[in-house]
Design a protein around this motif. Structure first.
Motif, PDB file in Angstrom:
ATOM      1  N   ASP A  72      36.626  89.733  54.136  1.00  0.00           N
ATOM      2  CA  ASP A  72      36.738  88.435  54.711  1.00  0.00           C
ATOM      3  C   ASP A  72      38.301  87.668  54.461  1.00  0.00           C
ATOM      4  O   ASP A  72      38.514  87.660  53.237  1.00  0.00           O
ATOM      5  CB  ASP A  72      35.760  87.275  54.271  1.00  0.00           C
ATOM      6  CG  ASP A  72      35.660  86.190  55.237  1.00  0.00           C
ATOM      7  OD1 ASP A  72      35.658  86.279  56.312  1.00  0.00           O
ATOM      8  OD2 ASP A  72      35.288  85.000  54.563  1.00  0.00           O
ATOM      9  N   SER A  74      42.962  90.179  58.490  1.00  0.00           N
ATOM     10  CA  SER A  74      42.755  90.184  60.035  1.00  0.00           C
ATOM     11  C   SER A  74      43.408  91.498  60.550  1.00  0.00           C
ATOM     12  O   SER A  74      43.029  91.965  61.686  1.00  0.00           O
ATOM     13  CB  SER A  74      43.742  89.222  60.860  1.00  0.00           C
ATOM     14  OG  SER A  74      44.975  89.272  60.511  1.00  0.00           O
ATOM     15  N   ASN A  95      45.971  97.373  64.593  1.00  0.00           N
ATOM     16  CA  ASN A  95      44.647  96.774  64.691  1.00  0.00           C
ATOM     17  C   ASN A  95      43.635  97.541  63.892  1.00  0.00           C
ATOM     18  O   ASN A  95      43.414  98.911  64.111  1.00  0.00           O
ATOM     19  CB  ASN A  95      44.511  97.082  66.286  1.00  0.00           C
ATOM     20  CG  ASN A  95      42.935  96.465  66.776  1.00  0.00           C
ATOM     21  OD1 ASN A  95      42.270  96.113  65.732  1.00  0.00           O
ATOM     22  ND2 ASN A  95      42.928  96.534  67.963  1.00  0.00           N
ATOM     23  N   GLU A 118      44.485  86.082  57.492  1.00  0.00           N
ATOM     24  CA  GLU A 118      44.153  84.953  58.372  1.00  0.00           C
ATOM     25  C   GLU A 118      44.183  83.708  57.984  1.00  0.00           C
ATOM     26  O   GLU A 118      44.130  83.237  56.766  1.00  0.00           O
ATOM     27  CB  GLU A 118      42.324  85.124  58.535  1.00  0.00           C
ATOM     28  CG  GLU A 118      42.177  86.480  59.317  1.00  0.00           C
ATOM     29  CD  GLU A 118      40.417  86.618  59.489  1.00  0.00           C
ATOM     30  OE1 GLU A 118      39.784  85.488  59.120  1.00  0.00           O
ATOM     31  OE2 GLU A 118      40.174  87.384  60.176  1.00  0.00           O
ATOM     32  N   HIS A 158      42.548  80.946  54.845  1.00  0.00           N
ATOM     33  CA  HIS A 158      41.936  81.693  53.715  1.00  0.00           C
ATOM     34  C   HIS A 158      42.894  81.531  52.601  1.00  0.00           C
ATOM     35  O   HIS A 158      43.984  81.789  52.720  1.00  0.00           O
ATOM     36  CB  HIS A 158      41.609  82.964  53.977  1.00  0.00           C
ATOM     37  CG  HIS A 158      40.615  83.183  54.791  1.00  0.00           C
ATOM     38  ND1 HIS A 158      40.568  83.123  56.270  1.00  0.00           N
ATOM     39  CD2 HIS A 158      39.238  83.573  54.611  1.00  0.00           C
ATOM     40  CE1 HIS A 158      39.117  83.310  56.816  1.00  0.00           C
ATOM     41  NE2 HIS A 158      38.595  83.448  55.834  1.00  0.00           N
ATOM     42  N   THR A 204      47.851  85.318  60.439  1.00  0.00           N
ATOM     43  CA  THR A 204      47.593  85.516  61.969  1.00  0.00           C
ATOM     44  C   THR A 204      46.771  84.154  62.037  1.00  0.00           C
ATOM     45  O   THR A 204      46.191  83.584  61.126  1.00  0.00           O
ATOM     46  CB  THR A 204      46.768  86.517  62.253  1.00  0.00           C
ATOM     47  OG1 THR A 204      45.593  86.659  61.439  1.00  0.00           O
ATOM     48  CG2 THR A 204      47.727  87.895  61.892  1.00  0.00           C
ATOM     49  N   PHE A 205      46.774  83.545  63.116  1.00  0.00           N
ATOM     50  CA  PHE A 205      46.087  82.355  63.609  1.00  0.00           C
ATOM     51  C   PHE A 205      45.100  82.608  64.674  1.00  0.00           C
ATOM     52  O   PHE A 205      45.513  83.799  65.481  1.00  0.00           O
ATOM     53  CB  PHE A 205      47.134  81.540  64.037  1.00  0.00           C
ATOM     54  CG  PHE A 205      48.321  80.930  63.312  1.00  0.00           C
ATOM     55  CD1 PHE A 205      48.030  79.742  62.485  1.00  0.00           C
ATOM     56  CD2 PHE A 205      49.398  81.676  63.149  1.00  0.00           C
ATOM     57  CE1 PHE A 205      49.018  79.661  61.396  1.00  0.00           C
ATOM     58  CE2 PHE A 205      50.323  81.585  62.167  1.00  0.00           C
ATOM     59  CZ  PHE A 205      50.144  80.484  61.314  1.00  0.00           C
ATOM     60  N   ALA A 206      43.880  82.301  64.738  1.00  0.00           N
ATOM     61  CA  ALA A 206      42.977  82.420  65.705  1.00  0.00           C
ATOM     62  C   ALA A 206      43.440  81.806  66.958  1.00  0.00           C
ATOM     63  O   ALA A 206      44.102  80.782  67.115  1.00  0.00           O
ATOM     64  CB  ALA A 206      41.673  81.702  65.376  1.00  0.00           C
ATOM     65  N   PRO A 207      43.158  82.530  68.033  1.00  0.00           N
ATOM     66  CA  PRO A 207      43.478  81.886  69.385  1.00  0.00           C
ATOM     67  C   PRO A 207      43.086  80.400  69.731  1.00  0.00           C
ATOM     68  O   PRO A 207      41.851  80.324  69.295  1.00  0.00           O
ATOM     69  CB  PRO A 207      43.086  82.973  70.499  1.00  0.00           C
ATOM     70  CG  PRO A 207      42.182  83.780  69.642  1.00  0.00           C
ATOM     71  CD  PRO A 207      42.287  83.686  68.137  1.00  0.00           C
ATOM     72  N   ALA A 227      41.298  77.470  71.302  1.00  0.00           N
ATOM     73  CA  ALA A 227      40.290  77.209  72.122  1.00  0.00           C
ATOM     74  C   ALA A 227      40.692  76.172  73.394  1.00  0.00           C
ATOM     75  O   ALA A 227      41.407  75.501  73.323  1.00  0.00           O
ATOM     76  CB  ALA A 227      38.974  76.572  71.645  1.00  0.00           C
TER      77      ALA A 227
END
Length: 134
Positions: free
Chosen positions: A36, A39, A51, A81, A84, A120-123, A125
């Motif tokens: 966890d 990414s 990836n 990520e 975290h 990295t950043f979450a896309p 919304a």
């Protein structure tokens, strides 16, 4: 990782066992990518972002050095990520990789060195105004 493959070998009463460094790297990479806060894997030598869902390129962020007396040193580069605690994620990766490699191969992991290559950043919304414009 080196162009030539190295193997850890042992001979027992039932025959010999050979484990490729690529196998050790794949175990380490899968263990790291399942942690966890990770990414993906990151190869600092070529600056390729790998990836972690791609099994073919999974071990590109991992370097293995097989040593004497059934030991191994591991280097892993990953992307953290956002949100975290990077130090906690890195410690968890070290523990997870060490446990996985030792339990699956019988090798003694003497080092797991971590390189965090980025965050990295979450896309984002889609907002209500974006959907109203469409």
């Amino acid at each position: 990782m080196a162009d030539h493959k190295e193997y850890w070998s042992t001979i027992g009463d039932q025959g010999s066992i050979r484990i490729s460094e690529d196998v050790v790297a794949s175990i380490a990479a899968l263990s790291a990518s399942e942690t966890d806060g990770v990414s993906g894997l990151y190869s600092s030598l070529t600056n390729d972002i790998v990836n972690f869902l791609s099994k073919k390129n999974l071990s590109k962020g991992v370097r293995i050095e097989l040593g004497d007396e059934d030991t191994v040193k591991i280097e892993i580069g990953f992307l953290a990520e956002f949100g975290h605690n990077i130090c906690e994620v890195a410690k968890q990766v070290q523990q997870s990789v060490k446990a996985s490699v030792e339990s699956m191969t019988g090798l003694k992991v003497i080092e797991v060195n971590i390189h965090v290559g980025g965050v990295t950043f979450a896309p984002a919304a889609p907002s209500e105004t974006d959907t109203a414009e469409e």
